[in-house]
Design an enzyme around this catalytic site. Sequence first.
Site, PDB file in Angstrom:
ATOM      1  N   ASP A 220     -30.305 -45.217 -11.025  1.00  0.00           N
ATOM      2  CA  ASP A 220     -30.923 -46.191 -11.927  1.00  0.00           C
ATOM      3  C   ASP A 220     -29.894 -46.872 -12.815  1.00  0.00           C
ATOM      4  O   ASP A 220     -30.107 -47.975 -13.290  1.00  0.00           O
ATOM      5  CB  ASP A 220     -32.005 -45.524 -12.779  1.00  0.00           C
ATOM      6  CG  ASP A 220     -33.256 -45.326 -11.940  1.00  0.00           C
ATOM      7  OD1 ASP A 220     -33.280 -44.362 -11.153  1.00  0.00           O
ATOM      8  OD2 ASP A 220     -34.164 -46.171 -12.032  1.00  0.00           O
TER       9      ASP A 220
ATOM     10  N   ASN B 290     -30.364 -40.912 -12.599  1.00  0.00           N
ATOM     11  CA  ASN B 290     -31.318 -41.023 -11.477  1.00  0.00           C
ATOM     12  C   ASN B 290     -32.487 -40.085 -11.777  1.00  0.00           C
ATOM     13  O   ASN B 290     -32.499 -39.383 -12.800  1.00  0.00           O
ATOM     14  CB  ASN B 290     -30.643 -40.678 -10.145  1.00  0.00           C
ATOM     15  CG  ASN B 290     -31.537 -41.035  -8.958  1.00  0.00           C
ATOM     16  OD1 ASN B 290     -32.035 -42.148  -8.861  1.00  0.00           O
ATOM     17  ND2 ASN B 290     -31.788 -40.085  -8.073  1.00  0.00           N
ATOM     18  N   LYS B 291     -33.460 -40.104 -10.907  1.00  0.00           N
ATOM     19  CA  LYS B 291     -34.703 -39.348 -11.121  1.00  0.00           C
ATOM     20  C   LYS B 291     -34.427 -37.927 -11.586  1.00  0.00           C
ATOM     21  O   LYS B 291     -33.512 -37.252 -11.092  1.00  0.00           O
ATOM     22  CB  LYS B 291     -35.498 -39.351  -9.801  1.00  0.00           C
ATOM     23  CG  LYS B 291     -36.821 -38.648  -9.823  1.00  0.00           C
ATOM     24  CD  LYS B 291     -37.735 -39.081 -10.953  1.00  0.00           C
ATOM     25  CE  LYS B 291     -38.015 -40.571 -10.946  1.00  0.00           C
ATOM     26  NZ  LYS B 291     -38.638 -41.031 -12.226  1.00  0.00           N
TER      27      LYS B 291
HETATM   28  O1  MRU Z   1     -39.316 -43.644 -11.786  1.00  0.00           O
HETATM   29  P1  MRU Z   1     -38.892 -44.355 -10.548  1.00  0.00           P
HETATM   30  O2  MRU Z   1     -39.762 -44.083  -9.366  1.00  0.00           O
HETATM   31  O3  MRU Z   1     -38.693 -45.842 -10.782  1.00  0.00           O
HETATM   32  O4  MRU Z   1     -37.456 -43.742 -10.229  1.00  0.00           O
HETATM   33  C1  MRU Z   1     -36.747 -44.203  -9.121  1.00  0.00           C
HETATM   34  C2  MRU Z   1     -35.465 -43.527  -8.888  1.00  0.00           C
HETATM   35  O5  MRU Z   1     -35.049 -42.662  -9.618  1.00  0.00           O
HETATM   36  C3  MRU Z   1     -34.653 -44.012  -7.733  1.00  0.00           C
HETATM   37  O6  MRU Z   1     -33.876 -42.995  -7.197  1.00  0.00           O
HETATM   38  C4  MRU Z   1     -33.710 -45.130  -8.197  1.00  0.00           C
HETATM   39  O7  MRU Z   1     -34.409 -46.102  -8.933  1.00  0.00           O
HETATM   40  C5  MRU Z   1     -33.015 -45.780  -7.068  1.00  0.00           C
HETATM   41  S1  MRU Z   1     -34.081 -46.754  -6.078  1.00  0.00           S
HETATM   42  C6  MRU Z   1     -33.139 -47.486  -4.883  1.00  0.00           C
END
Ligand code: MRU
Length: 339
Positions: free
Chosen positions: A235, A245-246
Site C-alpha cells: 500500500d 501492506n495488509k
Molecule cells: O484493505 P485493502 O483490501 O484495500 O488492502 C489491500 C492490500 O493490502 C493489498 O495487498 C495492497 O493494496 C496491494 S493491491 C495490488
Amino acid sequence: MITPVCYQDRQLIILDQSKLPQQIVYDRCGTAEEAAEAIRTLKVRGAPLIGIIAAYAMVLALITFKGPNEGLCRYFQEKKHLLAATRPTAVNLFWALNNMERLFMENLELPLADLIKLMEEKANEILNLDIALNRLIGENGRGLLPSGCQVLTICNAGALATGGYGTALGVIRAAHAENGLGMVWVCETRPVLQGARLTVWELTREKIPVTLITDSMAGYIMYLGKVDVVIAGADRVASNGDTANKIGTYSLAMLARCHKIPFYIAAPFSTFDLSLADGAEIPVEERDPQEIKCVNGKYITVPEVSVFNPAFDITPGELISSIITEKGVFSPPYDFSGK
Ligand code: MRU
C-alpha cells in the site's frame, strides 16, 4: 480476466467486492460522493484500484458541477479532500488525486466541457497504465517463482485490487503461465477476508492450484516445508524499502526470515512514497471494531470488548528479499533514487 472497474456513459461501473464471491454485483457511481463511499466501504479496495477510482471520481465531480465558474476551484478542492479522507494508507490515492489536480490547474482556462474531456483521458490513462505496469511486474517477477514451487500470499493483490491482472497475483499469474506453480497457499486475511473471498475466487476461476489457510497456519505450513516463496502487494513503500501492506504481512516476513524463505513485495512505483524516510512515517488506517467483533453481521465476542483494528502493518525493508516493480527488481539496501 475479471475487470473491477469500467467507465461508461460518464459513470463508473464498479464490481462490488464486498459481496464477492457469493454475488457478482456491479454498481454505478455517478458522483464523487458515491465513488468515495465505495472506497470507504471496501466495495473497491487495493491500492492501485483506489487510485484509479479516485481519478475517475474527480472527473465525476466536474461532470456534476453546477455552480458559477468562479466557484470551480474551491469545489474541486472540496471533492479532492473528500476523497483523500477515505483511506489514509494507500499512497496511490494521493498520487492519483495529485495527478488529476495538476492537470486541472494547468488547464483551468479551458471551457468546462473540454476540461472534463481532458480529465477523462487522464483517468483512462491511469487505468490503462496500471494494467500495463502490472504485466511488466509479472514479467519482471515470474523468474523468482520456479516451476512447481509453492507460494504463499496474503490479502488480494490481484486483478480485483488493480486496473486488472494484479501485482503479487500478477507475478503468480505470469509464473504459473510460464513455469506451472505447485501450489498457492492463501491466508484468509482476517478480518475482512480478502484472501478467502477474493484471491481464492480469482485463482479458482483461472484454475491456478490454490489452498486456503487461516492466517495463524502460515508458520506451520512453512515448518512443514510447503512454502518456497512468500509474495505480497503493498500500500505504501518508503525510501528505505519499509512497506505497508495488509495486516499480517509483517508476521509472514518474520516467519519467512526464520524459515529462510524468500519474501517478495510486488508493487508499481505509484505505490512508492519516496518523501518518507522510513515506514514509521506511514499513516496506518484503523478501521471499525465491528469488522473484528462480528462475522456476517453476528457478534462472535462480547459486544463491548475493546478492539484494536489496524488494517495494515509495516514490514521493515531488511526483511524483504526483493521488491518487484515495473522498473526492475530491487534488493536491500534499497535505493530508489533516480527511479
Ligand atoms: O484493505 P485493502 O483490501 O484495500 O488492502 C489491500 C492490500 O493490502 C493489498 O495487498 C495492497 O493494496 C496491494 S493491491 C495490488
